[in-house]
Write an enzyme that holds these catalytic residues in place. Structure first.
Site, short mmCIF file in Angstrom:
data_model
loop_
_atom_site.label_atom_id
_atom_site.label_comp_id
_atom_site.label_asym_id
_atom_site.label_seq_id
_atom_site.Cartn_x
_atom_site.Cartn_y
_atom_site.Cartn_z
N GLY A 45 0.90 -1.29 -0.04
CA GLY A 45 0.03 -0.05 -0.17
C GLY A 45 1.09 1.09 -0.03
O GLY A 45 1.92 1.07 0.82
N ASP A 295 6.72 4.80 -4.48
CA ASP A 295 6.78 4.91 -3.29
C ASP A 295 8.21 4.97 -2.87
O ASP A 295 8.50 5.75 -1.92
CB ASP A 295 6.05 3.78 -2.72
CG ASP A 295 4.70 3.70 -2.96
OD1 ASP A 295 4.02 4.79 -3.14
OD2 ASP A 295 4.05 2.76 -3.39
#
Length: 354
Positions: A45, A295
């Site tokens: 995530g 990320d």
């Protein structure tokens, strides 16, 4: 800057991230979902990936989310985050479910595909006030969020705004990856309606050209489908974003040249209102897993801005960290700061280290 000084600098900071973490199920060996008899289970995530990345680089990190109670998979999530030295003390357990996403990794001309199964996840149905932000931000200097979390639901958007506003009031540096996910914005609000409000609390924006256009509604006259990039257009795009959001101090834009699912060019640019910087470009010819690459860039940029006196070096570090992530299966980046710096210095031949 010596290693001991860098460590002292890093330990004086604490990065808090907030978002959804999911169970990731992916067929092995580049198989398709309807072909495989086996799924490899990991976790991932956006904001959790950033927390793991910065913790691995040596920055104290905490992750905040909402998970279901009395749930063995949620328990495993927390244990996995602990393994990466991520603080989970402010994770809240409330009714709902664990989100799942299925990843079919592409190869050559076959693109990767993601299938979400995350409706009614605990974080998506948690109301504002669920999280004690004063406790979560105690001792923190940096807060990171993405555009994925406010896309989950109206209440998740309210939680995201609540968090960013509190972080700004407490004087934290706020970074946001504008991540646009078209399959998530389904609850009646458009991405620009929510994200333009959220970005009012942000100091450092991170994006690609689609995020700028579809998450913020800022026109992007760039064409990534051509396989080549016109950097001057990204300069103008970054200037438009900074012009529309005067609170932003920095906007960093990742530049991906998609020759195929397995072969990408990878670089980035950064505009800090004083100068427009462009990084070295990496030619990644055998991508293992690009999910989490953005990320890893965010985590690397946070580390770089905390430790390097030069923003060019910070940008180069972020791009190198993300480049290395493309060689690792799973969402999480698993490289140390020294390994990233080695690539920055040109040690990218892949020769065996003995």
């Amino acid at each position: 800057m010596g290693k001991s000084i860098i460590r002292e600098v890093l330990m004086s900071h604490k990065v808090v991230t907030f978002g959804e973490i999911m169970l990731r199920l992916a067929p092995p060996n580049l198989e398709r979902i309807l072909q495989t008899g086996t799924f490899v289970a990991t976790f991932g995530g956006g904001e959790a990936n950033v927390a793991v990345s910065v913790a691995g680089l040596g920055v104290p990190a905490a992750y905040v989310t909402v998970l279901p109670p009395n749930h063995p998979v949620a328990d495993a999530v927390i244990a996995e985050l602990h393994r990466f030295n991520v603080d989970t003390n402010c994770i809240v357990r409330r009714p709902g479910r664990m989100g799942i996403y299925y990843l079919e990794t592409g190869a050559n001309q076959r693109p990767s595909k993601v299938v979400y199964d995350r409706d009614y996840a605990s974080i998506a149905i948690a109301p504002p006030g669920t999280i004690d932000w004063d406790k979560a931000f105690d001792g923190a200097t940096w807060f990171h969020i993405t555009g994925i979390t406010p896309a989950l639901s109206a209440t998740a958007a309210e939680l995201s705004l609540e968090a960013a506003a509190k972080a700004r009031r407490r004087g934290l540096t706020v970074s946001c990856d504008f991540n646009y996910r078209k399959n998530l914005w389904k609850y009646g609000m458009t991405a620009p309606e929510v994200m333009r409000e959220l970005v009012q609390f942000v100091d450092i924006g991170i994006a690609n050209e689609e995020d700028c256009q579809k998450a913020l509604g800022v026109k992007a006259d760039v064409d990534v489908e051509s396989g080549t990039l016109e950097v001057e257009k990204y300069r103008r795009l970054s200037e438009r974003v900074l012009g529309e959001f005067p609170n932003l101090k920095i906007v960093a834009i990742t530049l991906r040249e998609s020759h195929s699912a397995s072969h990408n060019g990878w670089s980035a640019c950064l505009n800090d209102r004083q100068s427009f910087l462009v990084s070295r470009k990496y030619d990644i010819t055998n991508i293992v897993d690009r999910v989490g690459g953005g990320d890893a860039f965010s985590g690397g940029l946070i580390y770089g801005l905390l430790t390097f006196s030069s923003r060019q070096e910070a940008l180069e570090f972020a791009v190198a960290a993300s480049c290395l992530k493309h060689s690792i299966p799973g969402d999480f980046n698993r490289f140390s700061a020294e390994e990233v710096k080695a690539l920055m210095k040109g040690e990218g031949s892949g020769r065996v280290q003995r």
